[in-house]
Motif scaffolding. Structure first.
Motif, PDB file in Angstrom:
ATOM      1  N   TYR A  96       0.822  -1.175   0.082  1.00  0.00           N
ATOM      2  CA  TYR A  96       0.202   0.060   0.042  1.00  0.00           C
ATOM      3  C   TYR A  96       0.821   1.266   0.239  1.00  0.00           C
ATOM      4  O   TYR A  96       0.472   2.167  -0.816  1.00  0.00           O
TER       5      TYR A  96
ATOM      6  N   VAL B  93      -7.457  -5.259   6.751  1.00  0.00           N
ATOM      7  CA  VAL B  93      -8.211  -5.051   5.579  1.00  0.00           C
ATOM      8  C   VAL B  93      -6.921  -4.967   4.872  1.00  0.00           C
ATOM      9  O   VAL B  93      -6.223  -4.242   4.834  1.00  0.00           O
TER      10      VAL B  93
ATOM     11  N   SER C  46      -8.143  -9.058   4.651  1.00  0.00           N
ATOM     12  CA  SER C  46      -7.729 -10.006   5.549  1.00  0.00           C
ATOM     13  C   SER C  46      -6.811 -11.195   5.057  1.00  0.00           C
ATOM     14  O   SER C  46      -6.732 -11.248   3.735  1.00  0.00           O
TER      15      SER C  46
ATOM     16  N   GLU D   5      -9.019 -12.775   1.759  1.00  0.00           N
ATOM     17  CA  GLU D   5      -9.269 -11.690   0.833  1.00  0.00           C
ATOM     18  C   GLU D   5      -7.609 -11.301   0.015  1.00  0.00           C
ATOM     19  O   GLU D   5      -7.716 -11.085  -0.936  1.00  0.00           O
TER      20      GLU D   5
ATOM     21  N   ARG E 275     -12.688  -4.555  -2.703  1.00  0.00           N
ATOM     22  CA  ARG E 275     -13.028  -3.272  -2.050  1.00  0.00           C
ATOM     23  C   ARG E 275     -11.966  -2.547  -1.322  1.00  0.00           C
ATOM     24  O   ARG E 275     -12.577  -1.172  -1.305  1.00  0.00           O
ATOM     25  N   THR E 276     -10.989  -2.965  -1.095  1.00  0.00           N
ATOM     26  CA  THR E 276      -9.759  -2.309  -0.393  1.00  0.00           C
ATOM     27  C   THR E 276      -9.095  -1.530  -1.615  1.00  0.00           C
ATOM     28  O   THR E 276      -8.000  -0.862  -1.455  1.00  0.00           O
ATOM     29  N   GLY E 277      -9.376  -1.927  -2.804  1.00  0.00           N
ATOM     30  CA  GLY E 277      -8.365  -1.502  -3.921  1.00  0.00           C
ATOM     31  C   GLY E 277      -8.642   0.133  -4.084  1.00  0.00           C
ATOM     32  O   GLY E 277      -9.732   0.658  -3.754  1.00  0.00           O
ATOM     33  N   GLY E 278      -7.639   0.690  -4.673  1.00  0.00           N
ATOM     34  CA  GLY E 278      -7.539   2.041  -4.795  1.00  0.00           C
ATOM     35  C   GLY E 278      -8.350   2.668  -5.990  1.00  0.00           C
ATOM     36  O   GLY E 278      -8.555   3.813  -6.174  1.00  0.00           O
ATOM     37  N   THR E 279      -8.714   1.570  -6.576  1.00  0.00           N
ATOM     38  CA  THR E 279      -9.433   2.127  -8.127  1.00  0.00           C
ATOM     39  C   THR E 279     -10.964   1.891  -8.138  1.00  0.00           C
ATOM     40  O   THR E 279     -11.445   1.133  -7.458  1.00  0.00           O
TER      41      THR E 279
ATOM     42  N   ARG F 146     -12.598  -3.023  10.649  1.00  0.00           N
ATOM     43  CA  ARG F 146     -13.001  -4.023   9.636  1.00  0.00           C
ATOM     44  C   ARG F 146     -14.614  -4.087   9.723  1.00  0.00           C
ATOM     45  O   ARG F 146     -14.859  -4.176   8.422  1.00  0.00           O
TER      46      ARG F 146
ATOM     47  N   TYR G 127     -15.303  -1.440   6.689  1.00  0.00           N
ATOM     48  CA  TYR G 127     -15.034  -1.941   5.499  1.00  0.00           C
ATOM     49  C   TYR G 127     -16.136  -2.875   5.035  1.00  0.00           C
ATOM     50  O   TYR G 127     -16.626  -3.038   3.973  1.00  0.00           O
TER      51      TYR G 127
ATOM     52  N   VAL H  47      -3.718  -1.199   7.484  1.00  0.00           N
ATOM     53  CA  VAL H  47      -4.287  -0.206   6.433  1.00  0.00           C
ATOM     54  C   VAL H  47      -5.615  -0.096   6.580  1.00  0.00           C
ATOM     55  O   VAL H  47      -6.420  -0.911   6.659  1.00  0.00           O
TER      56      VAL H  47
ATOM     57  N   ARG I 115      -5.851   6.730   0.630  1.00  0.00           N
ATOM     58  CA  ARG I 115      -5.517   5.771  -0.705  1.00  0.00           C
ATOM     59  C   ARG I 115      -6.287   4.602  -0.354  1.00  0.00           C
ATOM     60  O   ARG I 115      -6.287   3.578  -1.318  1.00  0.00           O
ATOM     61  N   THR I 116      -6.513   4.276   0.881  1.00  0.00           N
ATOM     62  CA  THR I 116      -7.523   3.246   1.095  1.00  0.00           C
ATOM     63  C   THR I 116      -8.855   3.156   0.813  1.00  0.00           C
ATOM     64  O   THR I 116      -9.554   2.217   1.039  1.00  0.00           O
ATOM     65  N   GLY I 117      -9.268   4.436   0.671  1.00  0.00           N
ATOM     66  CA  GLY I 117     -10.718   4.628   0.405  1.00  0.00           C
ATOM     67  C   GLY I 117     -11.110   4.027  -1.000  1.00  0.00           C
ATOM     68  O   GLY I 117     -10.349   3.737  -1.845  1.00  0.00           O
TER      69      GLY I 117
ATOM     70  N   THR J 288     -13.152   4.967  -3.331  1.00  0.00           N
ATOM     71  CA  THR J 288     -13.624   5.784  -3.994  1.00  0.00           C
ATOM     72  C   THR J 288     -12.435   6.329  -5.040  1.00  0.00           C
ATOM     73  O   THR J 288     -11.205   6.617  -4.458  1.00  0.00           O
TER      74      THR J 288
END
Lengths: 346, 346
Positions: A262, A287, A289, A333, A342-346, B259, B262, B287, B342-344, B346
């Motif tokens: 990250y 996050v 997991s 995960e 869902r924790t991805g930045g995109t 957790r 998320y 994270v 960055r972990t968001g 969106t």
């Protein structure tokens, strides 16, 4: 009062059983509160103090075993220690815990029973105690080793099959289509058996998949800590061809490695799939997991305590046994095939 | 050989000092390897075994203290135990660790020195030991309490200012513009002092900001675990008006709470800012990394060990002292003002 015995306390407490007094003294929770109060009052009135030395002289045993681990601050060992305390409690045996710091001299001292003259036996999770040193030393108390050793050790031994577990972890990454699979946890010191066994399993899985060992994908680490996992991952991500998956030899290494991914602006498992080893609690809630190899710690603890108590009660010269506890691979995960997590930045 | 003493071993090992032999026996790492080998050989040849009972009779002290914590499996206590071992090592004192499971009977047993007749004193982190019980019991060994107590206890006492720390944690969330600040960690049992002190700090901060206590924002938890943190957060997010920030009374609660955020498809700190308490290692690598109150564990351990050794060496009737260790608020990603982390998602 000198010479006060459990029996006197039991009578003074209104005729409870000796077992009940023993339970109260040991802090056993199963004693009803009014009874517990009566027994405590009787103990006070008679000034009774359980005398471990006296018990030791009478029975030859103190009912206390020692558990020595390299570092309590590593959650795996704290969880293992808790499992050992629970397993010993089933036998009405207390556990004293020692933290050796992974120092060979401290491990040797514990293995020889030098640390406390009252203990009946020792469970030792050694990190760097070598065969030659251990074989050469005379031991004063029964010893059971808890954890992997590469060599024949003159002691009972409880462990999981580390080579096989590591092979399965690596194969799990390969099965999800990853092809550039790194490993974080290689160590050069020949005494670090854990590292060598897990490295062997990793290399076996690569070989089975027809993949070569790429040394730049297996950086050396000084210890299995989060910090070293993070640094190793940074190195790997700086390679011209970074890995698409990493097998970490411990969950602490994996936790640091995920953080390293990250920090580099990438995601797990989108860019890099990560699997660990140990199944410590925090990686279940992390996050993402964390997928991991989960040794059955309760079973490890039970086998170790049972072996030690058998050795204490029985023949010190009986042949040494090696017992394997089960483990399982837990996919979470961090190795999910669907990279759109869902924790991805995109 | 019966009657073998350190002096005999020192001579046999080629004239090393008695201190060196003592260091080897205790597993002290500062002994050079060749010297260590010579001493170990001499110990073997003379069949020397340190006799704690003999030492105890001679000096009145065993050089061993006990540390009793509610659960080693909680990283805070494992980290505190490690700090205590280090602080004690400075004084050449060994530490035996006991896990009370937070059971009042076990805590009482430890506090009274019933658990091991050879220990010189006890450091106890009590969870539910109540004042009445403790005051009423006669104690056999010096006792120092490590951790917050609401009431006057007849013992030395080392802690941090929990009320103030909790107030600062809450104020930190308010300062970042959050207005619906929940708390996870309220407990109903009047013996759970830790919870009550942190609740008091939380309420003080709300009051200082002119905000009311909204009971639905302070769900009760049975214990400070990740699982309970996760469930409490789910409850909070299901409210018609969910919170925009949460102060968790421990890092384990906070880790579960993150957790939970998320799992609900939301992000930290984007939707909910989270701050914990304890500064355990894994939340530094999580994270997002977790903001927290960091008690100075080394200082806590040092003050506790020093207090206990002073009490052991000195007057058992001297007035009891209460010592405060420092702490600091550590702001990390989980309370960052910039919600575009960055972990968001969106």
């Amino acid at each position: 009062m000198a010479g006060t015995r459990l029996k006197d306390v039991a009578e003074r407490a209104g005729g409870v059983s000796i077992k009940t007094v023993s339970n109260v003294v040991r802090g056993n929770v199963r004693v009803a509160e009014p009874t517990r109060r009566r027994v405590l009052d009787a103990i006070d009135e008679l000034d009774y103090r359980p005398n471990a030395s006296a018990r030791h002289l009478r029975t030859g045993r103190s009912g206390v075993i020692a558990l020595a681990v390299p570092e309590l601050v590593a959650p795996y060992f704290a969880e293992l220690a808790t499992a050992v305390i629970e397993a010993a409690r089933e036998h009405d045996v207390s556990v004293l815990i020692e933290d050796t710091g992974g120092d060979p001299a401290a491990e040797l001292r514990v293995a020889c029973g030098l640390s406390d003259p009252l203990i009946d036996g020792v469970l030792l999770s050694p990190i760097r105690l070598d065969q030659a040193t251990l074989a050469h030393r005379e031991r004063r108390v029964p010893l059971v080793l808890l954890g992997e050793r590469d060599f024949e050790v003159p002691a009972d031994h409880v462990l999981i099959d580390n080579v096989l577990a590591a092979e399965e972890a690596t194969a799990h990454l390969l099965a999800s289509g990853r092809r550039r699979v790194a490993a974080i946890g290689f160590q050069s010191d020949p005494l670090f058996t854990t590292s060598h066994q897990r490295a062997r399993g990793y290399l076996r899985a690569l070989e089975a998949a027809g993949l070569p060992h790429v040394p730049e994908l297996t950086p050396l680490v000084p210890a299995f800590t989060r910090t070293h996992g993070m640094h190793a991952m940074r190195e790997l991500l700086a390679l011209p061809e970074p890995p698409d998956a990493v097998f970490c030899f411990s969950d602490l290494l994996a936790s640091g490695a995920v953080r390293g991914v990250y920090d580099a602006g990438r995601t797990v498992p989108g860019d890099v799939a990560v699997i660990g080893f140990d199944d410590i609690e925090d990686t279940r809630f992390a996050v993402p997991s964390l997928s991991t190899i989960a040794p059955d710690k309760r079973q490890l603890a039970k086998l170790a305590v049972d072996s030690l108590l058998t050795r204490i009660a029985g023949d010190p010269e009986a042949p040494h046994t090696t017992l394997y506890a089960p483990y399982r691979l837990v996919a979470r995960e961090s190795t999910a095939r669907d990279a759109g997590n869902r924790t991805g930045g995109t």
